[in-house]
Every structure is written in C-alpha cells, then in structure tokens.
Scaffold this active site. Structure first.
Site, PDB file in Angstrom:
ATOM      1  N   GLU A 212      -6.807   4.714   7.930  1.00 33.34           N
ATOM      2  CA  GLU A 212      -6.586   6.148   7.650  1.00 33.34           C
ATOM      3  C   GLU A 212      -7.824   6.765   7.013  1.00 33.34           C
ATOM      4  O   GLU A 212      -8.156   7.926   7.283  1.00 33.34           O
ATOM      5  CB  GLU A 212      -5.329   6.317   6.775  1.00 33.34           C
ATOM      6  CG  GLU A 212      -4.075   6.069   7.607  1.00 33.34           C
ATOM      7  CD  GLU A 212      -2.878   5.539   6.845  1.00 33.34           C
ATOM      8  OE1 GLU A 212      -2.862   5.605   5.610  1.00 33.34           O
ATOM      9  OE2 GLU A 212      -1.952   5.036   7.514  1.00 33.34           O
TER      10      GLU A 212
ATOM     11  N   GLY B  47       2.774  -1.174   4.323  1.00 34.90           N
ATOM     12  CA  GLY B  47       2.859   0.251   4.002  1.00 34.90           C
ATOM     13  C   GLY B  47       4.299   0.655   3.739  1.00 34.90           C
ATOM     14  O   GLY B  47       4.843   0.468   2.651  1.00 34.90           O
ATOM     15  N   GLY B  48       4.953   1.209   4.766  1.00 35.30           N
ATOM     16  CA  GLY B  48       6.305   1.760   4.625  1.00 35.30           C
ATOM     17  C   GLY B  48       7.272   0.862   3.885  1.00 35.30           C
ATOM     18  O   GLY B  48       7.981   1.314   2.965  1.00 35.30           O
TER      19      GLY B  48
ATOM     20  N   SER C   3       3.461  -2.225  10.412  1.00 35.52           N
ATOM     21  CA  SER C   3       4.906  -2.299  10.615  1.00 35.52           C
ATOM     22  C   SER C   3       5.510  -3.665  10.291  1.00 35.52           C
ATOM     23  O   SER C   3       6.437  -4.121  10.969  1.00 35.52           O
ATOM     24  CB  SER C   3       5.274  -1.863  12.040  1.00 35.52           C
ATOM     25  OG  SER C   3       4.883  -0.514  12.270  1.00 35.52           O
TER      26      SER C   3
ATOM     27  N   ASN D 290       0.880  -1.174   0.000  1.00 36.96           N
ATOM     28  CA  ASN D 290       0.000   0.000   0.000  1.00 36.96           C
ATOM     29  C   ASN D 290       0.919   1.226   0.000  1.00 36.96           C
ATOM     30  O   ASN D 290       1.489   1.562   1.029  1.00 36.96           O
ATOM     31  CB  ASN D 290      -0.886  -0.054   1.258  1.00 36.96           C
ATOM     32  CG  ASN D 290      -1.700   1.211   1.454  1.00 36.96           C
ATOM     33  OD1 ASN D 290      -1.792   2.049   0.551  1.00 36.96           O
ATOM     34  ND2 ASN D 290      -2.298   1.345   2.629  1.00 36.96           N
ATOM     35  N   TRP D 291       1.045   1.840  -1.183  1.00 37.36           N
ATOM     36  CA  TRP D 291       2.003   2.945  -1.302  1.00 37.36           C
ATOM     37  C   TRP D 291       1.513   4.227  -0.646  1.00 37.36           C
ATOM     38  O   TRP D 291       2.287   5.172  -0.481  1.00 37.36           O
ATOM     39  CB  TRP D 291       2.321   3.206  -2.782  1.00 37.36           C
ATOM     40  CG  TRP D 291       3.016   2.078  -3.479  1.00 37.36           C
ATOM     41  CD1 TRP D 291       3.681   1.036  -2.877  1.00 37.36           C
ATOM     42  CD2 TRP D 291       3.134   1.865  -4.889  1.00 37.36           C
ATOM     43  NE1 TRP D 291       4.192   0.191  -3.828  1.00 37.36           N
ATOM     44  CE2 TRP D 291       3.871   0.679  -5.077  1.00 37.36           C
ATOM     45  CE3 TRP D 291       2.678   2.546  -6.016  1.00 37.36           C
ATOM     46  CZ2 TRP D 291       4.169   0.179  -6.342  1.00 37.36           C
ATOM     47  CZ3 TRP D 291       2.972   2.056  -7.286  1.00 37.36           C
ATOM     48  CH2 TRP D 291       3.712   0.886  -7.439  1.00 37.36           C
ATOM     49  N   LYS D 292       0.221   4.274  -0.319  1.00 33.51           N
ATOM     50  CA  LYS D 292      -0.367   5.484   0.296  1.00 33.51           C
ATOM     51  C   LYS D 292      -0.062   6.714  -0.562  1.00 33.51           C
ATOM     52  O   LYS D 292       0.045   6.598  -1.780  1.00 33.51           O
ATOM     53  CB  LYS D 292       0.120   5.629   1.745  1.00 33.51           C
ATOM     54  CG  LYS D 292      -0.129   4.356   2.567  1.00 33.51           C
ATOM     55  CD  LYS D 292       0.077   4.549   4.040  1.00 33.51           C
ATOM     56  CE  LYS D 292      -0.168   3.236   4.762  1.00 33.51           C
ATOM     57  NZ  LYS D 292      -0.045   3.348   6.221  1.00 33.51           N
TER      58      LYS D 292
ATOM     59  N   GLY E  70       2.586   2.180  10.849  1.00 38.01           N
ATOM     60  CA  GLY E  70       3.549   3.261  10.675  1.00 38.01           C
ATOM     61  C   GLY E  70       4.236   3.679  11.967  1.00 38.01           C
ATOM     62  O   GLY E  70       4.891   4.711  12.030  1.00 38.01           O
TER      63      GLY E  70
ATOM     64  N   GLU F 205      -5.447  -4.883  10.706  1.00 33.51           N
ATOM     65  CA  GLU F 205      -4.389  -3.893  10.929  1.00 33.51           C
ATOM     66  C   GLU F 205      -4.676  -3.127  12.218  1.00 33.51           C
ATOM     67  O   GLU F 205      -5.478  -2.181  12.217  1.00 33.51           O
ATOM     68  CB  GLU F 205      -4.344  -2.896   9.767  1.00 33.51           C
ATOM     69  CG  GLU F 205      -4.047  -3.538   8.429  1.00 33.51           C
ATOM     70  CD  GLU F 205      -3.501  -2.513   7.429  1.00 33.51           C
ATOM     71  OE1 GLU F 205      -2.389  -2.743   6.945  1.00 33.51           O
ATOM     72  OE2 GLU F 205      -4.157  -1.497   7.177  1.00 33.51           O
TER      73      GLU F 205
ATOM     74  N   HIS G  30      -9.535   1.269   4.944  1.00 33.62           N
ATOM     75  CA  HIS G  30      -8.251   1.430   5.637  1.00 33.62           C
ATOM     76  C   HIS G  30      -8.446   2.360   6.835  1.00 33.62           C
ATOM     77  O   HIS G  30      -9.232   3.307   6.777  1.00 33.62           O
ATOM     78  CB  HIS G  30      -7.203   2.001   4.674  1.00 33.62           C
ATOM     79  CG  HIS G  30      -5.822   1.963   5.255  1.00 33.62           C
ATOM     80  ND1 HIS G  30      -5.377   2.905   6.158  1.00 33.62           N
ATOM     81  CD2 HIS G  30      -4.810   1.075   5.116  1.00 33.62           C
ATOM     82  CE1 HIS G  30      -4.143   2.594   6.526  1.00 33.62           C
ATOM     83  NE2 HIS G  30      -3.776   1.488   5.916  1.00 33.62           N
TER      84      HIS G  30
HETATM   85  P1  PGA Z   1       2.873   0.161   7.699  1.00 37.17           P
HETATM   86  O1  PGA Z   1       1.400   0.408   7.084  1.00 37.17           O
HETATM   87  O2  PGA Z   1       3.387  -1.109   7.106  1.00 37.17           O
HETATM   88  O3  PGA Z   1       3.669   1.370   7.264  1.00 37.17           O
HETATM   89  O4  PGA Z   1       2.706   0.089   9.182  1.00 37.17           O
HETATM   90  C1  PGA Z   1       0.504  -0.648   6.865  1.00 37.17           C
HETATM   91  C2  PGA Z   1      -0.792  -0.131   6.278  1.00 37.17           C
HETATM   92  O5  PGA Z   1      -1.263   0.935   6.710  1.00 37.17           O
HETATM   93  O6  PGA Z   1      -1.402  -0.750   5.366  1.00 37.17           O
END
Ligand code: PGA
Length: 254
Positions: free
Chosen positions: A97, A233-234, A212, A9-11, A173, A167, A95
C-alpha cells in the site's frame, strides 16, 4: 525449524477504545502460545497506548512505516529513533500500500530498512507482485528486484536480523489467498536467492506470508517448508480471529 512469527498490521483502523479491547483480547490467549512470536503493528499515534497495554507480556510492538530520514525538515515523518523511544521492536517497510498508493520506490524502502536497522529495530520487509505482474510471468523478477534493492544498500547479512513478508498484492484484502503451493514457490525462490549469497542468513531469516490469511487457511500455509508465519491485515482486528492464526503457528511448530 525457525520460530513462527505472526504479526498483525492494523493499518488505518481503530480508536483508543477499540485498541484497548483488542489488545486485552489478544493477551488473554497469547501467553499460552509462547513458542510463537506475536507482534501487533499499530498506527503511530496509538503506539504509546499499545506499548502500555503490552507491558509485561511477550507480545511485540511494531510500526507500519518509518521515515528514511533521522531528523530535520521532513513534515509529517516519524523517525526510527522516535519509534524506538516508544517501545517499538519491529517496523513494516515497503508494504504494497505504501508502494502503490504513496509512490514508495524500491530505493525508498531500502532507506527505511536501513534507518530501522540503525536503531536496532527489526524491519519487516514486504515484497510481492501485482496480479498483472503474476499473469505476465514476472513474479520472481519483481520480488527479486525488491529484495535486491535492500541487499544492494545493506548487504545480505542485514537480512539475518530482519523479517521478510511475501504478500502478493492480488491477495491483500481481497479474500483471495495464494494457494499454499503458490506461496511456497515464491518463499523458496526468496530463500534460494538469499542462499546464493549467504547460506546461514537464508537458513535463519523468517519469511512470512501475507494476503487474506484467516484462522481457516493459516494451518495449511504454515505447514509449508519455507513459510514461517504470517503478516495479517483484516483478521488481526479481531482478537479471536488473530489468536486462531497464532494458534496455527503454534501447531505448525509441533
Ligand atoms: P489482509 O492484509 O490480511 O487484510 O489481506 C495483509 C496485509 O496487507 O498485510
């Protein structure tokens, strides 16, 4: 065993140049990991470019969100049909967010899940509790409620063609990963709740862990019985880091 799935997930990250380098990097290692489903979820405007770069490979393409509406006066929205036209196979819905920063409610997420399926695309339904909710002991109530909103609208059978991502919000993050056992407990709860309605669907549905995940912790997470891969994500923004997680999915499958 269920086929492992690792989705990036590149956000809100990347540029044309960085995405080209990232996808080319992923493709150098992805073909050797053919027993793992690998997916990248790009920002909307980079979906056509990413689709072009992925052409001829087994790596799947996803979007990070979608409208629950199919067309009309909804400024700024993108429909599932549009995503379908540009080669997306997966769509992340709900998600944390979107839920926390953009006020998305359980019923909005369920509408997006339905819109995604209507186009024959695979929803990646995100569920998870905040730190406050975990500390109050209501993790299962929260995750159960988020899941039930989708089941109420679409029926449990709809989950057979979907992916679920657990999640925990406090692990996204932050560098704080849920321990493999903490994650497994919630994954088993999710699968059990589905099994109470339909055993076949529960057996089939892929449940990913997200929060993470890195090359260094992916193996112990993916070794758990009900963890079928990860939503990353990251670490999905660096080809080597992402491939290390995909490799852990491959190893877990052997
Ligand atoms: P993260 O994000 O790996 O940076 O913790 C995961 C996500 O939000 O899908």
């Amino acid at each position: 065993m269920r086929r492992p799935l690792v989705a990036g997930n590149w956000k809100l990250n990347g540029s044309g140049a960085s995405i080209e380098a990232l996808v080319k990097g992923i493709l150098t290692g992805a073909s050797e990991l053919d027993d793992v489903s690998i997916v990248v979820c790009a920002p909307y405007v980079y979906i056509p470019q990413t689709a072009d770069l992925l052409k001829g490979s087994e790596v799947g393409l996803g979007a990070q969100d979608v409208s629950d509406q199919s067309e009309g006066a909804f400024t700024g929205e993108v429909s599932a049909a549009m995503l379908n036209e540009f080669g997306c196979q997966y769509v992340i819905v709900g998600h944390s967010e979107r839920r926390a920063l953009f006020g998305e409610r359980d019923e909005d997420t369920a509408g997006k899940f339905a819109a995604t399926r209507k186009q024959g695309l695979i929803p990646v339904l995100c569920v998870g509790e905040s730190l406050e909710e975990r500390e109050s002991g209501i993790t299962e109530a929260v995750v159960g409620r988020q899941l039930d909103a989708v089941i109420a609208l679409e029926g449990v059978e709809a989950l057979a063609d979907a992916v679920i991502a657990y999640e925990p919000v406090w692990a996204i993050g932050t560098g704080k990963t849920a321990s493999p056992q903490q994650a497994q407990d919630v994954h088993a709860f999710i699968r059990g709740r589905i099994a109470a309605l339909n055993g076949d669907v529960a057996e089939k549905v892929q449940i990913l862990y997200g929060g993470s995940v890195k090359g260094s912790n992916a193996a112990e997470l993916f070794a758990m019985a009900d963890i079928d891969g990860g939503l990353i994500g990251g670490a999905s923004l660096n080809a080597q880091d992402f491939l290390a997680i995909c490799q852990a999915g491959h190893n877990a499958n052997h």
